[in-house]
Design a protein around this motif. Structure first.
Motif: not given
Lengths: 71, 190
Positions: B75-104
């Motif tokens: 998958g992809v994980v991302d951290f957008k619009n980071i404010d390095h002073i306030r330490h804020t960000y917008e997390p995002g991402g998506y799962c590409i592969s659901h590995n059925s051998d590994f729940p969660n």
């Protein structure tokens, strides 16, 4: 539906009869992943049309989940 | 005694990826399953995607990581619009592969991404979930401990104070996450 029947429903979606009980903490159980939880929510909506997603997301344990649908 | 091998999970900054891998990521990002849950649901052209990824090299406010194991993209994980002073960000991402051998598995991936948050001092996520994406809402709240703070017609707004230094020390967080290194061979190319 009885509590036992709802518990069995949850167990079906978690694909495991053994390790899910009313004390199971949802966040700590890998079998209760987001897809299982989505399927449980959809099934619960069939049982209780008034159930909202807000009711479900507050649940911490399987017992809370059962309470949410039979309240 | 048979030692069970740890599963590799590798986080690689988009800026370290070659264009073939970036194009492979785009194929998944443009798939109907993933695109419909993104803030921008438009198809992204290859040129636009590669330009965007290239520009990340000089962009301090947006971080994108590919997550993969030995065989496939997870998958992809991302951290957008980071404010390095306030330490804020917008997390995002998506799962590409659901590995059925590994729940969660995706839950573990997001937990492991906490190491990235600590490295870049990203403490206060501003999380948006589309209102029809019930799975993401259930995941963020019931599996990841986020709290619903607000909503409008289009989005749920969530927060999580787990990384707030006033709430948990870094040592406490690293202790909480130590189980991950028992299960996974975690690698970060940041």
């Amino acid at each position: 539906m009885s509590r036992e029947e709802i518990l069995n429903l949850i167990r079906q979606f978690a694909n495991n009869e053994e390790c899910i009980n009313e004390n199971t903490v949802i966040a700590e159980n890998d079998l209760l992943d987001s897809m299982s939880l989505l399927n449980i929510f959809i099934a619960f909506k069939e049982i209780n049309k008034n159930l909202s997603i807000r009711d479900v997301i507050q649940c911490k344990t399987v017992s809370d989940l059962i309470d949410s649908v039979i309240k | 005694m048979v030692l069970k091998e740890k599963k590799l999970i590798e986080f690689i900054n988009f800026t370290k990826l070659d264009s073939n891998v970036l194009k492979e990521i785009l194929v998944h990002r443009n798939s109907d399953r993933i695109r419909k849950n993104m803030v921008s649901t438009e198809l992204i052209s290859e040129e636009s995607h590669l330009n965007f990824c290239h520009n990340l090299k000089k962009d301090k406010n947006n971080l994108y990581f590919l997550v993969r194991d030995e065989q496939e993209l997870i998958g992809v994980v991302d951290f957008k619009n980071i404010d390095h002073i306030r330490h804020t960000y917008e997390p995002g991402g998506y799962c590409i592969s659901h590995n059925s051998d590994f729940p969660n598995l995706w839950g573990y991936v997001l937990s492991a991404s906490t190491f990235i948050c600590l490295k870049f001092k990203l403490y206060f996520p501003k999380i948006l979930v589309k209102k029809d994406n019930h799975q993401a809402l259930l995941f963020n709240t019931m599996k990841m401990g986020c709290i619903l703070t607000d909503e409008d017609n289009e989005y749920y707004y969530l927060s999580n104070n787990y990384l707030d230094p006033k709430v948990n020390s870094e040592d406490k967080i690293l202790g909480d996450l130590s189980y991950l290194t028992n299960i996974f061979d975690l690698r970060f190319d940041l």
